[in-house]
Design a protein around this motif. Structure first.
Motif, mmCIF file in Angstrom:
data_model
loop_
_atom_site.group_PDB
_atom_site.id
_atom_site.type_symbol
_atom_site.label_atom_id
_atom_site.label_comp_id
_atom_site.label_asym_id
_atom_site.label_seq_id
_atom_site.Cartn_x
_atom_site.Cartn_y
_atom_site.Cartn_z
ATOM 1 N N SER A 9 49.448 49.025 2.094
ATOM 2 C CA SER A 9 49.872 50.413 1.912
ATOM 3 C C SER A 9 51.306 50.616 2.398
ATOM 4 C CB SER A 9 48.936 51.349 2.692
ATOM 5 O OG SER A 9 49.477 52.649 2.768
ATOM 6 N N GLU A 10 52.044 51.452 1.680
ATOM 7 C CA GLU A 10 53.427 51.738 2.064
ATOM 8 C C GLU A 10 53.502 52.537 3.367
ATOM 9 O OE1 GLU A 10 53.949 55.692 -0.789
ATOM 10 O OE2 GLU A 10 55.021 53.835 -1.244
ATOM 11 N N ASP A 11 52.376 53.041 3.836
ATOM 12 C CA ASP A 11 52.348 53.780 5.101
ATOM 13 C C ASP A 11 52.326 52.852 6.313
ATOM 14 O OD1 ASP A 11 52.256 56.206 3.741
ATOM 15 O OD2 ASP A 11 50.064 56.152 3.599
ATOM 16 N N PHE A 12 52.069 51.549 6.091
ATOM 17 C CA PHE A 12 51.979 50.616 7.217
ATOM 18 C C PHE A 12 53.359 50.393 7.843
ATOM 19 C CE2 PHE A 12 52.448 46.238 8.774
ATOM 20 C CZ PHE A 12 51.523 46.254 9.794
ATOM 21 N N GLN A 13 53.385 50.381 9.176
ATOM 22 C CA GLN A 13 54.598 50.046 9.921
ATOM 23 C C GLN A 13 54.265 49.005 10.981
ATOM 24 O OE1 GLN A 13 55.557 54.403 10.722
ATOM 25 N NE2 GLN A 13 57.631 53.565 10.497
ATOM 26 N N LEU A 33 54.338 49.029 18.795
ATOM 27 C CA LEU A 33 53.035 49.478 18.322
ATOM 28 C C LEU A 33 52.961 49.380 16.808
ATOM 29 C CD1 LEU A 33 52.591 52.693 20.483
ATOM 30 C CD2 LEU A 33 51.384 50.527 20.793
ATOM 31 N N PHE A 34 51.749 49.194 16.288
ATOM 32 C CA PHE A 34 51.532 49.309 14.857
ATOM 33 C C PHE A 34 51.339 50.780 14.504
ATOM 34 C CE2 PHE A 34 50.003 45.047 15.937
ATOM 35 C CZ PHE A 34 50.671 44.277 14.997
ATOM 36 N N SER A 35 51.434 51.090 13.232
ATOM 37 C CA SER A 35 51.211 52.465 12.795
ATOM 38 C C SER A 35 49.758 52.871 13.034
ATOM 39 C CB SER A 35 51.546 52.605 11.304
ATOM 40 O OG SER A 35 50.850 51.640 10.528
ATOM 41 N N TYR A 86 44.828 48.012 2.070
ATOM 42 C CA TYR A 86 45.534 47.507 0.902
ATOM 43 C C TYR A 86 45.976 48.678 0.028
ATOM 44 C CZ TYR A 86 43.339 43.115 2.281
ATOM 45 O OH TYR A 86 42.933 42.018 2.989
ATOM 46 N N ALA A 87 47.102 48.521 -0.641
ATOM 47 C CA ALA A 87 47.590 49.563 -1.541
ATOM 48 C C ALA A 87 46.530 49.863 -2.598
ATOM 49 C CB ALA A 87 48.888 49.109 -2.212
ATOM 50 N N GLY A 88 46.242 51.139 -2.760
ATOM 51 C CA GLY A 88 45.180 51.533 -3.668
ATOM 52 C C GLY A 88 43.835 51.663 -2.999
ATOM 53 N N GLN A 89 43.751 51.236 -1.729
ATOM 54 C CA GLN A 89 42.500 51.316 -0.980
ATOM 55 C C GLN A 89 42.675 52.135 0.303
ATOM 56 O OE1 GLN A 89 39.394 49.184 -1.747
ATOM 57 N NE2 GLN A 89 40.423 49.513 -3.689
ATOM 58 N N PRO A 112 57.855 42.949 -0.776
ATOM 59 C CA PRO A 112 58.101 43.112 0.673
ATOM 60 C C PRO A 112 56.874 43.580 1.453
ATOM 61 C CG PRO A 112 59.199 44.845 -0.595
ATOM 62 C CD PRO A 112 58.741 43.814 -1.578
ATOM 63 N N ARG A 113 55.910 44.202 0.772
ATOM 64 C CA ARG A 113 54.709 44.666 1.473
ATOM 65 C C ARG A 113 53.477 43.808 1.190
ATOM 66 N NH1 ARG A 113 52.916 49.044 -0.343
ATOM 67 N NH2 ARG A 113 54.432 49.639 -1.937
ATOM 68 N N CYS A 114 53.649 42.639 0.580
ATOM 69 C CA CYS A 114 52.489 41.750 0.439
ATOM 70 C C CYS A 114 52.215 41.096 1.793
ATOM 71 C CB CYS A 114 52.696 40.713 -0.656
ATOM 72 S SG CYS A 114 53.809 39.352 -0.266
ATOM 73 N N VAL A 115 50.981 40.677 1.996
ATOM 74 C CA VAL A 115 50.568 40.127 3.289
ATOM 75 C C VAL A 115 51.476 38.978 3.715
ATOM 76 C CG1 VAL A 115 48.714 38.881 4.477
ATOM 77 C CG2 VAL A 115 48.169 40.863 3.038
ATOM 78 N N PHE A 116 51.868 38.133 2.764
ATOM 79 C CA PHE A 116 52.681 36.964 3.087
ATOM 80 C C PHE A 116 54.027 37.368 3.683
ATOM 81 C CE2 PHE A 116 55.628 33.505 1.942
ATOM 82 C CZ PHE A 116 54.952 32.429 2.499
ATOM 83 N N GLN A 117 54.694 38.331 3.072
ATOM 84 C CA GLN A 117 56.003 38.756 3.575
ATOM 85 C C GLN A 117 55.890 39.494 4.903
ATOM 86 O OE1 GLN A 117 58.922 37.868 2.452
ATOM 87 N NE2 GLN A 117 58.062 36.756 0.715
#
Length: 423
Positions: free
Chosen positions: A109-113, A121-123, A139-142, A185-190
């Motif tokens: 998700s694009e909301d993750f920081q 801290l994580f978001s 995950y995006a969409g979930q 940039p927001r895939c788990v690998f990156q």
């Protein structure tokens, strides 16, 4: 989905250690505490496998290892993180395996920081509750799959989250957004590459007390003995699990083994050794309050009024893997319990199963025993908390406050004699 970064470790047969090309033993004196299993380490070594022991203490395991790496107690997360950084930075990961069998390509998700964005801290951190709301981690969409306040509180009260360790949470994977090139940039690998870039050999030397040349030796052995033709096994024990950050250690080890393609392959895997001889058998029976035999979740009183509602929480329509057969597992168990009386018409006697509604885990019970007035008797099956659980003093104080204690074990253990000779 074959496996996911971020899940807990998977186990493999101890005997399969003989097929490993490299064996990393961390947080365990395997030679003395697990001598029967250690024979397979010696078989592998005789076949030419490299054995590395990483531990604060020099023990008989260290004496049999090709390389002993002394590490400051409690710093394993930095050491493992630096090896992950080494693997990612030098393109040593098993690309075909990672793309096919992990969630590396799944987009978050694009909301993750991450921690560098929020000062450590994580978001989703709640200052008042001192815990995380995980909606932004999905995950995006979930994104709707995050914890609601009610479910988070109830899961904490009953430890229900632990029940999903068997098959994992049901997930409709066909709806998850993916980037098979692993460049998003927001895939788990990156996200992994960015997060673990902070762990460097210099940090390992400063925090863990391990010199760069020794670190390089371990990192090279782990990576060079992994891949399409070779496998490395990771062995850990209570030196990890009894730490407050033990879950992070195990998850980080899982990430590393997945990156290198060592999960689910001969001679690979993560082997979790138990702290006492009959713990695993007692777990399998099971004596754990929140599991049924076969590691099926114990039904919860508020959510599982019918067999169908129970099965729906364990498996999803599009879930891959054997846990897609969860309905067959629970029906088989119910038939073994109730025989011909268990039929489809009566939900296979599902209503006869007990339900849980609170946390009856080890540490909450210990506190109840110390405070008194709630627990008066105790059956101890396959555990040795007087010396084998975190905070042995609290364990002994709790046991001493009981009216009666029954210890069932193979030998006379410390938990049966602590009242005579404990401090």
């Amino acid at each position: 989905m074959g496996a996911s970064f971020g899940r807990g470790g998977a186990t493999t047969s101890l005997q399969d250690l003989q097929n490993a090309d490299c064996i990393i033993i961390e947080g365990s004196n395997m030679a003395e505490c697990h001598p029967v299993g250690f024979q397979w380490v010696m078989e592998a070594k005789a076949r030419g496998a490299k054995v590395i022991h990483i531990d604060p203490r020099f023990t008989r395991t260290s004496a049999h290892a090709d390389t002993f790496v002394p590490i400051r107690s409690g710093t394993d997360i930095v050491f493992l993180g630096a090896i992950i950084n080494h693997v990612l930075s030098n393109d040593l990961w098993f690309e075909d395996y990672v793309k096919a069998y992990t969630n590396a390509s799944w987009i978050i998700s694009e909301d993750f920081q991450d921690t560098e964005d929020l000062d450590g801290l994580f978001s989703g951190f709640d200052d008042e509750k001192r815990s995380y709301e995980t909606k932004s981690w999905q995950y995006a969409g979930q994104e709707g799959g995050g914890d609601s306040g009610e479910k988070t509180d109830r899961s904490r009260d009953s430890e229900q989250g632990h029940q999903l360790g068997s098959g994992g949470a049901a997930l409709h994977t066909h709806k998850v957004q993916k980037d098979e090139t692993l460049q998003h940039p927001r895939c788990v690998f990156q996200i992994l590459k960015r997060h673990f870039s902070r762990y460097t050999p210099e940090m390992v030397e400063e925090v863990c007390g391990i010199s760069p040349d020794v670190f390089a030796e371990v990192a090279d052995a782990w990576a060079s003995n992994s891949g399409r033709d070779r496998t490395t096994a990771l062995v850990y024990s209570v030196g990890w699990t009894q730490r407050g950050t033990g879950v992070q250690y195990i998850r980080t080890g899982s990430i590393l083994q997945l990156l290198l393609g060592n999960m689910g392959r001969p001679g690979g895997g993560i082997l979790a050794l138990r702290g006492h001889a009959s713990i695993q058998g007692s777990t399998d029976i099971p004596t754990l309050y929140n599991l049924l035999p076969g590691y099926l979740a114990m039904p919860h009183v508020a959510e599982h009024s019918t067999l169908q509602s129970y099965v729906d929480e364990i498996k999803g329509v599009n879930q891959k893997g054997f846990w897609g057969n969860a309905d067959a597992y629970i029906v088989s168990l119910l038939k073994s319990y109730f025989g011909d009386k268990a039929t489809a018409e009566n939900d296979f006697c599902f209503d006869y199963l007990p339900r849980i509604n609170a946390d009856h885990g080890t540490y909450s019970q210990v506190m109840d025993m110390i405070e008194g007035g709630k627990i008066f008797g105790y059956f101890l099956l396959g555990q040795n908390p007087a010396v084998g659980s975190a905070n042995g003093r609290a364990q002994r104080l709790g046991l001493a406050n009981l009216d009666w204690l029954v210890v069932r074990d193979l030998v006379l253990i410390e938990s049966a004699t602590f009242w005579q000779n404990a401090p």
